[in-house]
Design a protein around this motif. Structure first.
Motif, PDB file in Angstrom:
ATOM      1  N   GLU A 190       2.382  28.093  -5.838  1.00 18.54           N
ATOM      2  CA  GLU A 190       3.002  29.294  -6.404  1.00 18.54           C
ATOM      3  C   GLU A 190       2.783  29.353  -7.918  1.00 18.54           C
ATOM      4  N   LYS A 191       1.523  29.113  -8.307  1.00 23.21           N
ATOM      5  CA  LYS A 191       1.069  29.201  -9.698  1.00 23.21           C
ATOM      6  C   LYS A 191       1.627  28.096 -10.593  1.00 23.21           C
ATOM      7  N   ILE A 192       2.248  27.088  -9.991  1.00 19.82           N
ATOM      8  CA  ILE A 192       2.807  25.980 -10.763  1.00 19.82           C
ATOM      9  C   ILE A 192       2.037  24.703 -10.430  1.00 19.82           C
ATOM     10  N   LEU A 193       1.664  23.958 -11.454  1.00 23.49           N
ATOM     11  CA  LEU A 193       0.992  22.677 -11.257  1.00 23.49           C
ATOM     12  C   LEU A 193       2.016  21.627 -10.840  1.00 23.49           C
ATOM     13  N   ILE A 194       1.772  20.988  -9.690  1.00 21.86           N
ATOM     14  CA  ILE A 194       2.702  19.983  -9.170  1.00 21.86           C
ATOM     15  C   ILE A 194       1.949  18.686  -8.903  1.00 21.86           C
ATOM     16  N   ILE A 195       2.503  17.590  -9.379  1.00 21.84           N
ATOM     17  CA  ILE A 195       1.954  16.259  -9.119  1.00 21.84           C
ATOM     18  C   ILE A 195       2.962  15.485  -8.283  1.00 21.84           C
ATOM     19  N   THR A 196       2.522  14.989  -7.132  1.00 22.60           N
ATOM     20  CA  THR A 196       3.401  14.176  -6.289  1.00 22.60           C
ATOM     21  C   THR A 196       2.854  12.753  -6.252  1.00 22.60           C
ATOM     22  N   ILE A 197       3.737  11.790  -6.433  1.00 25.89           N
ATOM     23  CA  ILE A 197       3.340  10.387  -6.535  1.00 25.89           C
ATOM     24  C   ILE A 197       4.090   9.563  -5.497  1.00 25.89           C
ATOM     25  N   SER A 198       3.336   8.771  -4.752  1.00 18.82           N
ATOM     26  CA  SER A 198       3.937   7.794  -3.855  1.00 18.82           C
ATOM     27  C   SER A 198       3.824   6.433  -4.531  1.00 18.82           C
ATOM     28  N   ALA A 199       4.965   5.830  -4.833  1.00 17.42           N
ATOM     29  CA  ALA A 199       4.959   4.587  -5.609  1.00 17.42           C
ATOM     30  C   ALA A 199       5.746   3.497  -4.897  1.00 17.42           C
ATOM     31  N   GLY A 249      -2.368  -1.229  -4.693  1.00 21.46           N
ATOM     32  CA  GLY A 249      -1.549  -0.860  -3.545  1.00 21.46           C
ATOM     33  C   GLY A 249      -0.157  -0.383  -3.901  1.00 21.46           C
ATOM     34  N   ARG A 250       0.019   0.095  -5.135  1.00 20.04           N
ATOM     35  CA  ARG A 250       1.368   0.479  -5.568  1.00 20.04           C
ATOM     36  C   ARG A 250       1.542   1.976  -5.811  1.00 20.04           C
ATOM     37  N   THR A 251       0.501   2.688  -6.216  1.00 17.87           N
ATOM     38  CA  THR A 251       0.669   4.115  -6.508  1.00 17.87           C
ATOM     39  C   THR A 251      -0.504   4.936  -5.981  1.00 17.87           C
ATOM     40  N   ALA A 252      -0.177   6.142  -5.538  1.00 17.21           N
ATOM     41  CA  ALA A 252      -1.174   7.143  -5.149  1.00 17.21           C
ATOM     42  C   ALA A 252      -0.588   8.499  -5.506  1.00 17.21           C
ATOM     43  N   PHE A 253      -1.427   9.415  -5.987  1.00 14.00           N
ATOM     44  CA  PHE A 253      -0.893  10.728  -6.342  1.00 14.00           C
ATOM     45  C   PHE A 253      -1.893  11.821  -6.008  1.00 14.00           C
ATOM     46  N   ILE A 254      -1.369  13.026  -5.849  1.00 12.15           N
ATOM     47  CA  ILE A 254      -2.193  14.219  -5.701  1.00 12.15           C
ATOM     48  C   ILE A 254      -1.652  15.288  -6.633  1.00 12.15           C
ATOM     49  N   LYS A 255      -2.536  16.218  -6.988  1.00 15.92           N
ATOM     50  CA  LYS A 255      -2.162  17.324  -7.867  1.00 15.92           C
ATOM     51  C   LYS A 255      -2.558  18.625  -7.180  1.00 15.92           C
ATOM     52  N   ILE A 256      -1.632  19.554  -7.083  1.00 17.17           N
ATOM     53  CA  ILE A 256      -1.898  20.829  -6.427  1.00 17.17           C
ATOM     54  C   ILE A 256      -1.336  21.967  -7.275  1.00 17.17           C
ATOM     55  N   GLY A 292       0.810  -1.211   0.000  1.00 15.90           N
ATOM     56  CA  GLY A 292       0.000   0.000   0.000  1.00 15.90           C
ATOM     57  C   GLY A 292       0.845   1.263   0.000  1.00 15.90           C
ATOM     58  N   THR A 293       0.318   2.309  -0.628  1.00 14.99           N
ATOM     59  CA  THR A 293       1.009   3.600  -0.689  1.00 14.99           C
ATOM     60  C   THR A 293       0.042   4.714  -0.304  1.00 14.99           C
ATOM     61  N   LEU A 294       0.613   5.842   0.085  1.00 19.02           N
ATOM     62  CA  LEU A 294      -0.217   6.924   0.612  1.00 19.02           C
ATOM     63  C   LEU A 294       0.461   8.269   0.374  1.00 19.02           C
ATOM     64  N   VAL A 295      -0.368   9.280   0.098  1.00 17.30           N
ATOM     65  CA  VAL A 295       0.104  10.663   0.022  1.00 17.30           C
ATOM     66  C   VAL A 295      -0.706  11.478   1.018  1.00 17.30           C
ATOM     67  N   MET A 296      -0.031  12.214   1.874  1.00 20.60           N
ATOM     68  CA  MET A 296      -0.719  13.103   2.807  1.00 20.60           C
ATOM     69  C   MET A 296      -0.124  14.504   2.676  1.00 20.60           C
ATOM     70  N   ILE A 297      -1.013  15.490   2.567  1.00 21.59           N
ATOM     71  CA  ILE A 297      -0.580  16.870   2.361  1.00 21.59           C
ATOM     72  C   ILE A 297      -1.359  17.776   3.304  1.00 21.59           C
ATOM     73  N   LYS A 298      -0.705  18.779   3.818  1.00 18.54           N
ATOM     74  CA  LYS A 298      -1.357  19.700   4.749  1.00 18.54           C
ATOM     75  C   LYS A 298      -2.562  20.362   4.083  1.00 18.54           C
ATOM     76  N   LYS A 299      -3.622  20.560   4.849  1.00 14.63           N
ATOM     77  CA  LYS A 299      -4.878  21.047   4.291  1.00 14.63           C
ATOM     78  C   LYS A 299      -4.833  22.504   3.848  1.00 14.63           C
ATOM     79  N   LYS A 300      -3.742  23.187   4.130  1.00 10.60           N
ATOM     80  CA  LYS A 300      -3.646  24.571   3.654  1.00 10.60           C
ATOM     81  C   LYS A 300      -3.447  24.629   2.142  1.00 10.60           C
ATOM     82  N   TYR A 301      -3.128  23.489   1.531  1.00 11.03           N
ATOM     83  CA  TYR A 301      -2.963  23.425   0.081  1.00 11.03           C
ATOM     84  C   TYR A 301      -4.236  22.874  -0.559  1.00 11.03           C
ATOM     85  N   ASP A 302      -4.627  23.465  -1.680  1.00 11.47           N
ATOM     86  CA  ASP A 302      -5.815  23.011  -2.401  1.00 11.47           C
ATOM     87  C   ASP A 302      -5.448  21.852  -3.326  1.00 11.47           C
TER      88      ASP A 302
END
Length: 243
Positions: free
Chosen positions: A99-108, A89-96, A69-79
């Motif tokens: 600072e005006k830049i699109l960022i995708i973080t992946i837990s793999a 159970g191998r990958t999870a990602f979020i997109k935020i 299993g994988t997990l991404v947790m991000i502080k709620k101050k970010y949209d």
């Protein structure tokens, strides 16, 4: 600066381990945490974990018999504007937007098999060519997903529209083909990022805004259509019979 920490935690279902993680996070600067090998296999495990970390948005791919299993947790101050997982159970990602830049973080979680480990340490020329093809395919898929997410949105509120306008501009910047200007209905040509975001947001607000239908046009539309006589009306109301 966005601080991202990745950690193979080797099990996070016990209260003791979760307490240690909370204590460590309080002392360690971070914004996003990527965890692997959770050993969480049930929804109730995830619910308990979410309750233990209420200040975070959490996206999790629960473990299976082949992966922990994988997990991404991000502080709620970010949209978070998008999030997803795989079913294995191998990958999870979020997109935020940061600072005006699109960022995708992946837990793999993708441990190499024995044969793959040899190739990783002794790659051939063909291996390197294949890696380059895979890299380009991943980049293309991410570009398509971003475009589809932006184009498929309907009736968003002002905040969401602003986020997607920022995402559109950030996505264009990432492709090194930056939009140089937009036409504002009042200001005319605008070139700064702030003005372009405002222009794009206003455009989508107007596009998806609820508009009142002028029903007086109906009379004009139907003016030349002759009314039905009773005989024709009765015929239209009859059941259709095949003979």
């Amino acid at each position: 600066m966005l601080i991202i920490i990745s950690y193979n935690i080797g099990g996070i279902t016990t209260c003791g381990i979760q307490a240690l993680l909370r204590s460590w996070l309080k002392e360690t600067p971070h914004d996003v945490i990527l965890l692997q090998e959770l050993h969480m296999t049930k929804i109730k495990h995830l619910d308990i974990f979410r309750n233990a970390f209420p200040d975070y948005n959490i996206t999790c791919s629960l473990g299976t018999w082949t992966a922990g299993g994988t997990l991404v947790m991000i502080k709620k101050k970010y949209d978070v504007i998008d999030a997803s997982t795989d079913p294995d159970g191998r990958t999870a990602f979020i997109k935020i937007i940061y600072e005006k830049i699109l960022i995708i973080t992946i837990s793999a979680y993708a441990p190499a098999q024995i044969t793959e480990r040899f190739r990783a340490t002794n790659p051939t020329e063909n291996n390197m060519i294949q890696l380059d093809i895979i890299r380009k395919d991943i980049h293309r898929i991410l570009e398509e997903k971003i475009s589809n997410n932006i184009l498929g949105q309907q009736e968003q509120d002002a905040k969401s529209l602003s986020i997607f306008a920022r995402a559109r501009i950030a996505h264009t910047k990432s492709n090194q083909s930056r939009i140089t200007f937009l036409e504002h209905p009042l200001k005319g040509r605008v070139e700064s990022s702030i003005d372009m975001i405002e222009t794009a947001t206003n455009f989508y607000e107007e596009l998806y805004d609820i508009k009142t239908i002028d029903r007086t046009c109906w009379n004009e539309l139907f003016a030349d259509i002759p009314p039905l006589i009773k005989h024709d009306s009765d015929n239209l109301e009859r059941d259709i019979i095949l003979r």
